[in-house]
Motif scaffolding. Structure first.
Motif, PDB file in Angstrom:
ATOM      1  N   ARG A 153      20.531  67.961  66.652  1.00  0.00           N
ATOM      2  CA  ARG A 153      21.560  69.002  66.588  1.00  0.00           C
ATOM      3  C   ARG A 153      22.922  68.350  66.706  1.00  0.00           C
ATOM      4  O   ARG A 153      23.057  67.243  67.207  1.00  0.00           O
ATOM      5  N   ASP A 154      23.947  69.077  66.274  1.00  0.00           N
ATOM      6  CA  ASP A 154      25.326  68.629  66.387  1.00  0.00           C
ATOM      7  C   ASP A 154      25.715  68.538  67.860  1.00  0.00           C
ATOM      8  O   ASP A 154      25.372  69.415  68.653  1.00  0.00           O
ATOM      9  N   TYR A 155      26.433  67.491  68.239  1.00  0.00           N
ATOM     10  CA  TYR A 155      26.755  67.286  69.645  1.00  0.00           C
ATOM     11  C   TYR A 155      27.651  68.374  70.220  1.00  0.00           C
ATOM     12  O   TYR A 155      27.590  68.675  71.416  1.00  0.00           O
ATOM     13  N   THR A 156      28.487  69.008  69.370  1.00  0.00           N
ATOM     14  CA  THR A 156      29.335  70.086  69.900  1.00  0.00           C
ATOM     15  C   THR A 156      28.486  71.298  70.275  1.00  0.00           C
ATOM     16  O   THR A 156      28.740  71.946  71.296  1.00  0.00           O
ATOM     17  N   THR A 157      27.473  71.586  69.472  1.00  0.00           N
ATOM     18  CA  THR A 157      26.540  72.674  69.790  1.00  0.00           C
ATOM     19  C   THR A 157      25.777  72.345  71.061  1.00  0.00           C
ATOM     20  O   THR A 157      25.651  73.187  71.958  1.00  0.00           O
ATOM     21  N   VAL A 158      25.292  71.125  71.158  1.00  0.00           N
ATOM     22  CA  VAL A 158      24.534  70.706  72.335  1.00  0.00           C
ATOM     23  C   VAL A 158      25.419  70.754  73.577  1.00  0.00           C
ATOM     24  O   VAL A 158      24.977  71.185  74.644  1.00  0.00           O
ATOM     25  N   SER A 159      26.659  70.368  73.456  1.00  0.00           N
ATOM     26  CA  SER A 159      27.576  70.415  74.591  1.00  0.00           C
ATOM     27  C   SER A 159      27.712  71.846  75.120  1.00  0.00           C
ATOM     28  O   SER A 159      27.651  72.085  76.333  1.00  0.00           O
ATOM     29  N   ARG A 160      27.874  72.799  74.214  1.00  0.00           N
ATOM     30  CA  ARG A 160      27.968  74.208  74.628  1.00  0.00           C
ATOM     31  C   ARG A 160      26.665  74.677  75.272  1.00  0.00           C
ATOM     32  O   ARG A 160      26.671  75.413  76.265  1.00  0.00           O
ATOM     33  N   GLN A 161      25.539  74.263  74.710  1.00  0.00           N
ATOM     34  CA  GLN A 161      24.243  74.685  75.239  1.00  0.00           C
ATOM     35  C   GLN A 161      23.970  74.058  76.605  1.00  0.00           C
ATOM     36  O   GLN A 161      23.409  74.709  77.486  1.00  0.00           O
ATOM     37  N   VAL A 162      24.367  72.812  76.798  1.00  0.00           N
ATOM     38  CA  VAL A 162      24.214  72.176  78.109  1.00  0.00           C
ATOM     39  C   VAL A 162      25.099  72.880  79.129  1.00  0.00           C
ATOM     40  O   VAL A 162      24.683  73.103  80.276  1.00  0.00           O
ATOM     41  N   ALA A 163      26.287  73.284  78.720  1.00  0.00           N
ATOM     42  CA  ALA A 163      27.167  74.051  79.613  1.00  0.00           C
ATOM     43  C   ALA A 163      26.491  75.359  80.020  1.00  0.00           C
ATOM     44  O   ALA A 163      26.586  75.787  81.181  1.00  0.00           O
ATOM     45  N   LYS A 164      25.809  75.995  79.080  1.00  0.00           N
ATOM     46  CA  LYS A 164      25.068  77.235  79.387  1.00  0.00           C
ATOM     47  C   LYS A 164      23.954  76.946  80.395  1.00  0.00           C
ATOM     48  O   LYS A 164      23.778  77.697  81.370  1.00  0.00           O
ATOM     49  N   LEU A 165      23.203  75.870  80.191  1.00  0.00           N
ATOM     50  CA  LEU A 165      22.153  75.489  81.141  1.00  0.00           C
ATOM     51  C   LEU A 165      22.747  75.214  82.522  1.00  0.00           C
ATOM     52  O   LEU A 165      22.146  75.561  83.546  1.00  0.00           O
ATOM     53  N   GLU A 166      23.915  74.596  82.536  1.00  0.00           N
ATOM     54  CA  GLU A 166      24.586  74.306  83.808  1.00  0.00           C
ATOM     55  C   GLU A 166      25.006  75.609  84.488  1.00  0.00           C
ATOM     56  O   GLU A 166      24.826  75.763  85.706  1.00  0.00           O
ATOM     57  N   SER A 167      25.515  76.568  83.722  1.00  0.00           N
ATOM     58  CA  SER A 167      25.931  77.848  84.307  1.00  0.00           C
ATOM     59  C   SER A 167      24.736  78.627  84.857  1.00  0.00           C
ATOM     60  O   SER A 167      24.879  79.416  85.791  1.00  0.00           O
ATOM     61  N   LEU A 168      23.557  78.390  84.302  1.00  0.00           N
ATOM     62  CA  LEU A 168      22.321  79.008  84.788  1.00  0.00           C
ATOM     63  C   LEU A 168      21.711  78.228  85.959  1.00  0.00           C
ATOM     64  O   LEU A 168      20.645  78.586  86.450  1.00  0.00           O
TER      65      LEU A 168
END
Length: 161
Positions: free
Chosen positions: A75-90
């Motif tokens: 996946r694109d790293y910008t997408t992954v960065s946003r998704q990791v941020a979501k995992l962190e918020s959870l």
């Protein structure tokens, strides 16, 4: 001696094509979103399907940077960065400074995320039991040994041709 080498090379080439086809079949099944949904449901975890491979990969390969994680899952790293941020918020993952480069932020599994990946592992074990239930134990052992050998060889730098 050249004739024997040619026969052996032809055999390797033909077998490698069959092996490659098998690996493609396996990868395509693993990458199907429906398979992730089945595993999420079997594990009984409340997680968006898009976040699932990230959580599992962070648990398996972490601490891991976003660029490497994106490369691993395609996946694109910008997408992954946003998704990791979501995992962190959870509170499923945490971020920390990189061990070798303090400027890099690496993702690591958090306790809540580890509980989820443990549930996924248990679900995966139940599914594997149904797949391998009729297999001979020696065949399973040999498959695991040879798959690891093949994976290790693939991860090495390819020799110059």
């Amino acid at each position: 001696m050249t004739s024997r080498n040619n026969v052996q090379n032809t055999h390797i080439r033909l077998q490698f094509r069959k092996l490659h086809a098998s690996v493609l079949d396996i990868v395509s099944v693993i990458n199907r979103p429906q398979r992730d949904e089945i595993l999420i449901k079997e594990a009984g975890i409340p997680l968006e399907r898009a976040l699932f491979p990230l959580l599992v990969s962070i648990e398996r390969f972490g601490p891991i940077g976003v660029v490497e994680l994106a490369d691993r899952i395609g996946r694109d790293y910008t997408t992954v960065s946003r998704q990791v941020a979501k995992l962190e918020s959870l509170e499923l993952v945490a971020r920390q400074a990189g061990a070798t480069d303090r400027r890099v932020r690496e993702a690591v599994i958090a306790p809540k995320g580890k509980l989820m990946t443990d549930a996924v592992d248990a679900a995966r074990d139940r599914i594997a039991s149904s797949i391998f239930g009729a297999w001979d134990v020696n065949d399973i052992d040999e498959l695991v040994r040879l798959m690891r050998k093949f994976a290790d060889a693939l991860n090495e730098e390819p020799p110059a041709t």
